[in-house]
Design a protein around this motif. Structure first.
Motif, mmCIF file in Angstrom:
data_model
loop_
_atom_site.group_PDB
_atom_site.id
_atom_site.type_symbol
_atom_site.label_atom_id
_atom_site.label_comp_id
_atom_site.label_asym_id
_atom_site.label_seq_id
_atom_site.Cartn_x
_atom_site.Cartn_y
_atom_site.Cartn_z
ATOM 1 N N UNK A 189 -47.870 -20.974 4.860
ATOM 2 C CA UNK A 189 -46.704 -21.602 4.198
ATOM 3 C C UNK A 189 -45.921 -22.693 5.165
ATOM 4 N N UNK A 190 -46.424 -22.975 6.068
ATOM 5 C CA UNK A 190 -46.185 -23.996 7.026
ATOM 6 C C UNK A 190 -46.778 -25.538 7.260
ATOM 7 N N UNK A 191 -48.236 -25.304 7.105
ATOM 8 C CA UNK A 191 -48.847 -26.609 7.444
ATOM 9 C C UNK A 191 -49.406 -27.248 5.885
ATOM 10 N N UNK A 294 -37.585 -18.494 -0.226
ATOM 11 C CA UNK A 294 -37.565 -17.028 -0.445
ATOM 12 C C UNK A 294 -39.093 -16.728 -0.879
ATOM 13 N N UNK A 295 -39.779 -17.627 -1.640
ATOM 14 C CA UNK A 295 -41.038 -17.321 -1.973
ATOM 15 C C UNK A 295 -41.939 -17.377 -0.873
ATOM 16 N N UNK A 296 -42.058 -18.331 -0.098
ATOM 17 C CA UNK A 296 -42.737 -18.706 1.079
ATOM 18 C C UNK A 296 -42.803 -17.578 2.180
ATOM 19 N N UNK A 297 -41.409 -17.200 2.081
ATOM 20 C CA UNK A 297 -41.063 -15.862 3.245
ATOM 21 C C UNK A 297 -41.959 -14.720 2.941
ATOM 22 N N UNK A 302 -46.748 -11.044 3.647
ATOM 23 C CA UNK A 302 -48.112 -10.628 3.342
ATOM 24 C C UNK A 302 -49.236 -11.006 4.032
ATOM 25 N N UNK A 303 -49.086 -12.075 4.405
ATOM 26 C CA UNK A 303 -50.264 -12.701 5.289
ATOM 27 C C UNK A 303 -50.123 -12.218 6.774
#
Length: 307
Positions: A189-191, A294-297, A302-303
């Motif tokens: 969710x960052x790259x 909120x979704x990416x968090x 989960x990951x």
């Protein structure tokens, strides 16, 4: 044979119609007039207009299913493109169904909405429905879109059950138009993996370069969220970004990859500072708490990725 019978039935029905009989009488009267008759000229012009209108209307109705199908196919092609899975000679529908899963996300909570069918949900239409959208407070509307849908359709690329990409819909105002596109991220969710804009009307050769493959390639590997306290190297584009806040932005000129903070920067569009600012703002908006944060968090949790 069947078509002939249907045609005959239509003719019989028309022959019984009083208005059609009156029309035939008037038609014969007009045809008997001289070619220099004003009434004949006007009547024939009106008749031609009506015939053309009927043909255009019939074509629009008859071709609508094809138009809808082509629109859906083009959207799938864009999603496959930003996922790096597009093969021009391949079957778009098959590649999409084999590799990509669509999900509906509640933007406020970041949770999946299981009782909504992604195939039937149109986020752009939902943004225009007062029951399915919310007005964005002016001070938070950096993308200048005024309203947003409560739910977003995201796309997950999986391979062997493992998540490979998160594809998020993004939109925001540039110089002349609202740009609609997709941002593809790694499972962290960052790259950034890729970005594309499938609907935009910016100036060709300037802001319109948002669709240039060479410029799009510059996004690969860039980071979305600030990992350290850092001030912007470009005053006026990003003033500052706290840890965990969106920091990715376009800058003026070319990024110097040797400098700290370059992982959050993309080359600006030459001669298109307002479009560049628009792209920066729409990315930062949709990656913020107002958008997909909120979704990416939850995906990162989960990951097992640290925020």
């Amino acid at each position: 044979m069947l078509k002939c019978e249907q045609f005959n039935k239509i003719c019989e029905t028309l022959d019984k119609c009083e208005h059609y009989q009156k029309f035939k009488v008037y038609r014969d009267k007009v045809l008997a007039m001289g070619n220099d008759s004003l009434e004949k000229t006007i009547a024939i012009a009106v008749a031609l207009c009506l015939v053309c209108a009927v043909l255009v209307s019939f074509s629009a109705v008859a071709l609508k299913p094809l138009q809808v199908n082509n629109k859906e196919l083009d959207m799938k092609r864009n999603i496959l493109d930003v996922a790096g899975l597009l093969q021009e000679s391949g079957d778009i529908d098959k590649a999409f169904s084999d590799k990509i899963e669509a999900k509906i996300v509640n933007l406020e909570t970041g949770d999946y909405v299981e009782d909504m069918n992604p195939a039937e949900y149109d986020q752009r239409k939902a943004a225009k429905d007062p029951n399915l959208s919310v007005v964005i407070p002016k001070e938070k509307d950096i993308a200048h879109i005024r309203v947003k849908a409560k739910y977003a359709k995201v796309f997950l690329v999986k391979e062997g059950g493992a998540l490979k990409s998160i594809i998020l819909p993004i939109n925001g105002y540039g110089l002349w138009s609202t740009l609609y596109g997709f941002l593809s991220l790694d499972p962290d969710g960052q790259t950034v993996q890729s970005i594309n804009f499938y609907d935009q009307a910016e100036t060709p050769g300037l802001g319109g370069e948002v669709v240039n493959p060479n410029w799009r390639a510059l996004w690969k590997g860039k980071k979305v969220y600030a990992e350290t306290e850092q001030a912007s190297l470009e005053k006026g584009v990003i003033e500052e970004a706290e840890i965990g806040e969106p920091a990715l932005a376009l800058i003026k000129g070319v990024v110097d990859n040797s400098k700290p903070g370059s992982q959050y920067q993309v080359d600006g569009l030459a001669g298109a500072s307002l479009t560049s600012a628009g792209v920066t703002n729409l990315v930062r908006y949709w990656m913020s708490k107002e958008g997909f944060a909120p979704y990416i968090a939850k995906v990162r949790a989960v990951k097992g990725v640290k925020s």
